[in-house]
Design a protein around this motif. Structure first.
Motif, PDB file in Angstrom:
ATOM      1  N   PHE A 205      41.430  46.162  46.070  1.00  0.00           N
ATOM      2  CA  PHE A 205      40.568  45.051  46.438  1.00  0.00           C
ATOM      3  C   PHE A 205      40.174  45.130  47.905  1.00  0.00           C
ATOM      4  CE2 PHE A 205      42.819  43.754  42.714  1.00  0.00           C
ATOM      5  CZ  PHE A 205      41.881  43.039  41.979  1.00  0.00           C
ATOM      6  N   LEU A 207      38.731  42.328  50.635  1.00  0.00           N
ATOM      7  CA  LEU A 207      38.573  40.892  50.824  1.00  0.00           C
ATOM      8  C   LEU A 207      37.871  40.659  52.159  1.00  0.00           C
ATOM      9  CD1 LEU A 207      42.160  39.914  49.656  1.00  0.00           C
ATOM     10  CD2 LEU A 207      40.082  39.922  48.289  1.00  0.00           C
ATOM     11  N   ARG A 268      41.763  45.506  53.110  1.00  0.00           N
ATOM     12  CA  ARG A 268      41.887  46.390  51.943  1.00  0.00           C
ATOM     13  C   ARG A 268      43.333  46.326  51.463  1.00  0.00           C
ATOM     14  NH1 ARG A 268      36.323  47.974  51.822  1.00  0.00           N
ATOM     15  NH2 ARG A 268      35.718  48.469  53.969  1.00  0.00           N
ATOM     16  N   ASP A 283      46.851  38.837  40.049  1.00  0.00           N
ATOM     17  CA  ASP A 283      45.520  38.238  40.070  1.00  0.00           C
ATOM     18  C   ASP A 283      45.589  36.792  40.557  1.00  0.00           C
ATOM     19  OD1 ASP A 283      42.665  38.670  39.339  1.00  0.00           O
ATOM     20  OD2 ASP A 283      43.056  36.964  38.037  1.00  0.00           O
ATOM     21  N   ILE A 286      46.188  36.703  44.351  1.00  0.00           N
ATOM     22  CA  ILE A 286      44.976  36.954  45.127  1.00  0.00           C
ATOM     23  C   ILE A 286      44.138  35.678  45.219  1.00  0.00           C
ATOM     24  CG2 ILE A 286      42.826  38.258  45.257  1.00  0.00           C
ATOM     25  CD1 ILE A 286      44.240  40.491  43.672  1.00  0.00           C
ATOM     26  N   ARG A 303      35.821  38.216  47.531  1.00  0.00           N
ATOM     27  CA  ARG A 303      36.682  39.200  46.865  1.00  0.00           C
ATOM     28  C   ARG A 303      35.845  40.257  46.157  1.00  0.00           C
ATOM     29  NH1 ARG A 303      41.036  37.308  42.191  1.00  0.00           N
ATOM     30  NH2 ARG A 303      41.013  39.202  40.933  1.00  0.00           N
ATOM     31  N   HIS A 304      36.220  41.530  46.353  1.00  0.00           N
ATOM     32  CA  HIS A 304      35.535  42.635  45.683  1.00  0.00           C
ATOM     33  C   HIS A 304      36.584  43.635  45.217  1.00  0.00           C
ATOM     34  CE1 HIS A 304      33.300  46.485  45.362  1.00  0.00           C
ATOM     35  NE2 HIS A 304      32.296  45.714  44.989  1.00  0.00           N
ATOM     36  N   GLY A 305      36.481  44.079  43.968  1.00  0.00           N
ATOM     37  CA  GLY A 305      37.435  45.043  43.431  1.00  0.00           C
ATOM     38  C   GLY A 305      37.947  44.609  42.084  1.00  0.00           C
ATOM     39  N   SER A 306      38.910  45.352  41.555  1.00  0.00           N
ATOM     40  CA  SER A 306      39.409  45.062  40.215  1.00  0.00           C
ATOM     41  C   SER A 306      40.739  45.764  39.981  1.00  0.00           C
ATOM     42  CB  SER A 306      38.411  45.538  39.156  1.00  0.00           C
ATOM     43  OG  SER A 306      38.307  46.965  39.193  1.00  0.00           O
TER      44      SER A 306
END
Length: 400
Positions: A205, A207, A268, A283, A286, A303-306
Motif C-alpha cells: 500500500f 498512503l 509505503r 485491512d 489500515i 489509500r492506494h494498493g491491495s
C-alpha cells in the motif's frame, strides 16, 4: 524401479542443452520494467515453446497504475505475457507457470555470468527463474516426444511481472487456473531441494497524506504537517502486527526545506498475513489508522494498493499433490522435504482458484535477488526428471 517406458522418456532430457538455454536466456536483461529486454525474452521463449503442440500467444498486459512520490496516480507499462494451450478439450487439464522477469534492471551492476569454484553458475536470473523455465520446457518436451501425456491437456503461462506482484497478469492467471486438476510452478527450490509448502499472503500500500504548508517560524500553527502525520500512520500500522501478521512500514516520501511545514508525504507499507482472517484484520487496521490519523492531524489520507496475493494453505488436495511429487522424487532417489514460507509467488494466486499447486518445481540454487545468485547445474536434469515423472503419474490416472 522406474519402468522402461518412463526411462525412455527421461533419457530425452538433455542437460547440456538445458544449460545452454539457461545461459542464452540469462544473457538477456529482463528486469520487470525493462520493456525492450522483456520483448526479446518473450520472442526467445515463444520460439522455444513452439516446439510443443498448441498455439503460443503473446498476451498484452492488463492496465496497472501506481502512486508516485508526490501522490499522483500514473500508469505503469509492462511486457507481454506468454501463453500456450495444448489439447484444450481434454477432460483433465493442468497448468504450468513461471515468469520471464527478474529483479535486475538494465542499470543494475549484476549483468554477467561466471562460474563459481564449486561448479555453480552465477548469473542474473539463472535460478529465479530462467533455470526453472528450462526445467518446465524440458519435461514437457520429453513427455510430448513420447506421446506420454496425450490423455491430458494443459496451459503454460510465463508472465512478465511476477517479481513486482503480477498486477498486470493477475486476471490471466485466474482465468488459466480455473478448472485445472493441478498446477506446477517453477520457482526455485532451496539448495537442498526442499519445496515451499504453505505460503503467507501479501499486500502493498501507498498512503498519501495531504496537509497544509506554512512558515515553520512565523505561523507553524496554521500548517498541518503531513510528514508527522505519515510517521504517526507508520507507527500505528506497525503496532497492528500480531501472530500471523507482519507489518513493514518501508518508506516515507515527502518533506522539504527546514523552514516550511511539509504539506505532503507518502507512506509505503507491506503486510504479510498468514491467512484470510489476518488479511481481514490488516485491512481493518489500515482503515482505522487512516481515519484516526486524518482526524488527529487534520489531514487527508488517500489509500492506494491491495492485498494482491492471498495466503496459500496446504489443504487436502494440495497435500495429495505434494505426496505425488515426493513419490516421484523417491523413484529418482531424491528425498524431498517441505516447509512453510513467508515468501509469495504466483502459486498463491493459482491456489486461490482452488487448484492444488506445487510451486517450487524449479532448479536448486540460492542467493536469489542478489549479485551472488547461483544455479546448481546438476539440478537442471534432476528437476526436469522430477517434473516428468510427476506429470506422467497424473497422466496415468493418479488421484489428485
Amino acid at each position: 524401479m522406474i519402468a522402461s517406458s518412463a526411462r525412455r522418456i527421461l533419457a530425452r532430457i538433455d542437460a547440456a542443452a538445458m544449460l545452454a538455454g539457461v545461459r542464452d536466456w540469462a544473457a538477456v536483461n529482463s528486469g520487470t520494467y525493462n520493456l525492450s529486454g522483456l520483448a526479446t525474452m518473450a520472442e526467445r521463449l515463444a520460439a522455444a515453446f513452439a516446439a510443443l503442440p498448441g498455439e503460443v500467444r503473446l498476451v498484452d498486459p492488463a492496465p496497472v497504475d501506481r502512486m508516485t512520490a508526490d501522490g499522483r496516480i500514473e500508469p505503469v507499462a509492462h511486457g507481454r505475457h506468454l501463453t500456450l494451450a495444448v489439447r484444450p478439450q481434454a477432460q483433465r487439464r493442468l497448468l504450468f507457470f513461471g515468469h520471464m522477469d527478474t529483479v535486475y534492471g538494465p542499470d543494475h551492476p549484476f549483468q554477467s555470468q561466471a562460474w563459481r569454484a564449486d561448479g555453480a553458475l552465477i548469473g542474473p536470473g539463472v535460478t529465479d527463474m530462467k533455470g526453472g523455465l528450462q526445467v518446465m520446457l524440458a519435461a514437457l518436451s520429453a513427455l510430448e516426444a513420447e506421446g506420454a501425456i496425450d490423455a491430458i491437456g494443459y496451459d503454460v503461462l510465463v508472465n512478465s511481472d511476477e517479481e513486482t506482484g503480477s498486477l498486470s497478469s493477475a486476471t490471466l492467471i485466474a482465468a488459466l487456473a480455473e478448472g485445472k486438476a493441478a498446477a506446477f510452478g517453477y520457482e526455485p527450490a532451496l539448495p537442498d531441494g526442499t519445496l515451499a509448502g504453505a505460503r503467507g499472503g501479501t499486500g502493498n500500500f501507498s498512503l498519501a497524506v495531504t496537509g497544509r504548508s506554512a512558515h515553520a517560524g512565523r505561523n507553524p500553527e496554521e500548517g498541518r504537517n503531513a510528514l508527522v502525520a505519515a510517521a504517526d500512520l507508520a507507527l500505528r500500522l506497525a503496532a497492528a502486527k500480531a501472530p500471523g501478521l507482519t507489518v513493514n512500514p518501508a518508506r516515507i516520501d515527502g518533506g522539504g526545506p527546514n523552514n516550511v511545514v511539509p504539506d505532503h508525504a507518502v507512506l509505503r507499507v507491506n503486510f504479510r498475513p498468514a491467512d484470510a482472517a489476518a488479511t481481514a484484520r490488516a485491512d481493518a487496521a489500515i482503515e482505522e489508522a487512516c481515519q484516526t490519523v486524518a482526524a488527529a492531524h487534520d489531514v487527508a489520507v488517500h489509500r492506494h494498493g491491495s492485498f494482491n496475493r492471498p495466503a496459500k494453505p496446504v489443504d487436502a488436495a494440495a497435500g495429495r499433490l505434494f505426496a505425488l511429487v515426493e513419490a516421484a522424487g523417491a523413484e529418482l532417489g531424491l528425498t524431498l522435504g517441505r516447509r512453510a514460507t513467508g515468501g509469495v509467488c504466483d502459486g498463491n494466486n493459482v491456489a486461490a482458484r482452488e487448484v492444488p499447486v506445487v510451486d517450487t518445481m524449479g532448479v536448486r540454487g540460492g542467493a536469489i535477488h542478489s549479485p551472488e545468485e547461483y544455479l546448481l547445474v546438476d539440478s537442471l536434469a534432476e528437476r526436469a526428471a522430477l517434473s516428468t515423472l510427476a506429470v506422467l503419474r497424473i497422466a496415468e490416472g493418479a488421484r489428485l
